[in-house]
Design a protein around this motif. Structure first.
Motif, PDB file in Angstrom:
ATOM      1  N   LEU A   3       0.838  -1.188   0.000  1.00  0.00           N
ATOM      2  CA  LEU A   3       0.000   0.000   0.000  1.00  0.00           C
ATOM      3  C   LEU A   3       0.875   1.240   0.000  1.00  0.00           C
ATOM      4  O   LEU A   3       1.922   1.279   0.654  1.00  0.00           O
ATOM      5  N   ARG A   4       0.436   2.247  -0.730  1.00  0.00           N
ATOM      6  CA  ARG A   4       1.153   3.517  -0.781  1.00  0.00           C
ATOM      7  C   ARG A   4       0.185   4.658  -0.524  1.00  0.00           C
ATOM      8  O   ARG A   4      -0.962   4.628  -0.999  1.00  0.00           O
ATOM      9  N   VAL A   5       0.633   5.666   0.181  1.00  0.00           N
ATOM     10  CA  VAL A   5      -0.147   6.884   0.358  1.00  0.00           C
ATOM     11  C   VAL A   5       0.094   7.746  -0.876  1.00  0.00           C
ATOM     12  O   VAL A   5       1.245   8.013  -1.236  1.00  0.00           O
ATOM     13  N   LEU A   6      -0.984   8.160  -1.545  1.00  0.00           N
ATOM     14  CA  LEU A   6      -0.832   8.955  -2.755  1.00  0.00           C
ATOM     15  C   LEU A   6      -0.556  10.407  -2.409  1.00  0.00           C
ATOM     16  O   LEU A   6      -1.119  10.943  -1.461  1.00  0.00           O
ATOM     17  N   PRO A   7       0.302  11.049  -3.194  1.00  0.00           N
ATOM     18  CA  PRO A   7       0.563  12.465  -2.960  1.00  0.00           C
ATOM     19  C   PRO A   7      -0.711  13.293  -3.145  1.00  0.00           C
ATOM     20  O   PRO A   7      -1.580  12.937  -3.946  1.00  0.00           O
ATOM     21  N   GLU A   8      -0.786  14.375  -2.419  1.00  0.00           N
ATOM     22  CA  GLU A   8      -1.909  15.311  -2.533  1.00  0.00           C
ATOM     23  C   GLU A   8      -2.032  15.771  -3.983  1.00  0.00           C
ATOM     24  O   GLU A   8      -1.044  16.131  -4.620  1.00  0.00           O
ATOM     25  N   GLY A   9      -3.260  15.686  -4.506  1.00  0.00           N
ATOM     26  CA  GLY A   9      -3.515  16.204  -5.848  1.00  0.00           C
ATOM     27  C   GLY A   9      -3.339  15.198  -6.966  1.00  0.00           C
ATOM     28  O   GLY A   9      -3.641  15.513  -8.124  1.00  0.00           O
ATOM     29  N   LEU A  10      -2.834  13.994  -6.685  1.00  0.00           N
ATOM     30  CA  LEU A  10      -2.700  12.995  -7.741  1.00  0.00           C
ATOM     31  C   LEU A  10      -4.075  12.398  -8.017  1.00  0.00           C
ATOM     32  O   LEU A  10      -4.690  11.787  -7.145  1.00  0.00           O
ATOM     33  N   ASP A  11      -4.555  12.590  -9.234  1.00  0.00           N
ATOM     34  CA  ASP A  11      -5.867  12.116  -9.652  1.00  0.00           C
ATOM     35  C   ASP A  11      -5.943  10.593  -9.521  1.00  0.00           C
ATOM     36  O   ASP A  11      -5.017   9.879  -9.946  1.00  0.00           O
ATOM     37  N   LEU A  12      -7.034  10.084  -8.968  1.00  0.00           N
ATOM     38  CA  LEU A  12      -7.175   8.638  -8.760  1.00  0.00           C
ATOM     39  C   LEU A  12      -7.188   7.868 -10.074  1.00  0.00           C
ATOM     40  O   LEU A  12      -6.672   6.755 -10.146  1.00  0.00           O
ATOM     41  N   LYS A  13      -7.777   8.451 -11.105  1.00  0.00           N
ATOM     42  CA  LYS A  13      -7.791   7.777 -12.406  1.00  0.00           C
ATOM     43  C   LYS A  13      -6.362   7.585 -12.912  1.00  0.00           C
ATOM     44  O   LYS A  13      -6.006   6.516 -13.403  1.00  0.00           O
ATOM     45  N   LEU A  14      -5.551   8.604 -12.773  1.00  0.00           N
ATOM     46  CA  LEU A  14      -4.151   8.511 -13.173  1.00  0.00           C
ATOM     47  C   LEU A  14      -3.391   7.552 -12.251  1.00  0.00           C
ATOM     48  O   LEU A  14      -2.599   6.724 -12.708  1.00  0.00           O
TER      49      LEU A  14
END
Length: 197
Positions: free
Chosen positions: A1-12
């Motif tokens: 599991l990774r925490v996604l950076p703020e603002g990275l679109d989920l679709k991308l």
């Protein structure tokens, strides 16, 4: 599991895992900066390989596939030239420094060896069928090719997430369709139809 950076679109971000597979495969090729690279098979993984090669500074990227849609996606992602996979002579004339075989087919493996230049490196990213697989080993030997396998990925997913977040890895064209969860069966049918997915 990774925490996604703020603002990275989920679709991308949904492309992070397959892009990490592509990133690892390109890593198996070594430094691709300034090199001519041939990608055999421009389906989703092959298309992501094209995007990663562009990100990593390959000088010339050539992609081959049997279908027009994957070839157009590869062009959008950075392929300088595309070749219909049925054109064996055009593939053999490439003389690539690096070939990344991402079709996982016996004809694709033959094309990868034919398309490599003397002393070239062939990365076997597409998973071949189990058991014995015929290969043009005589040609690999006389051209002094290096054949190397690539399977899944390790920590490359961290670099991929960072590159997706900062916009340096451009993969948007890989998304061809979007379905609501209620249409999961329809989505599966489209995904299984190579000419349109």
């Amino acid at each position: 599991l990774r925490v996604l950076p703020e603002g990275l679109d989920l679709k991308l971000a949904s492309l992070a895992e397959p892009a990490a597979v592509a990133w690892h495969g390109v890593g198996q090729a070594g430094d691709v900066r300034g090199k001519r690279v041939l990608v055999i098979g421009a389906g989703p993984i092959g298309a992501l390989v094209v995007a990663v090669l562009k990100h990593h500074g390959a000088a010339e990227i050539i992609a081959s596939d049997l279908h027009e849609l994957p070839l157009s996606i590869a062009t959008e992602l950075g392929a300088h030239r595309v070749i219909n996979a049925r054109d064996a002579d055009a593939i053999a004339a490439v003389h690539a420094d690096v070939v990344i075989e991402s079709s996982g087919t016996v004809p694709g493996l033959a094309s990868a060896i034919r398309g490599a230049g003397r002393g070239g490196r062939v990365v076997l990213l597409g998973l071949q069928r189990s058991g014995e697989v015929p290969a043009l080993l005589s040609l690999a030997i006389t051209r002094e090719l290096t054949l190397v396998g690539s399977f899944r990925f390790g920590d490359e997913i961290d670099a991929v997430i960072e590159a997706l977040a900062d916009g340096s890895l451009v993969v948007d064209a890989v998304h061809t369709h979007e379905f609501p969860v209620e249409q999961a069966l329809d989505a599966s049918a489209v995904a299984g139809d190579a000419p349109q997915s």
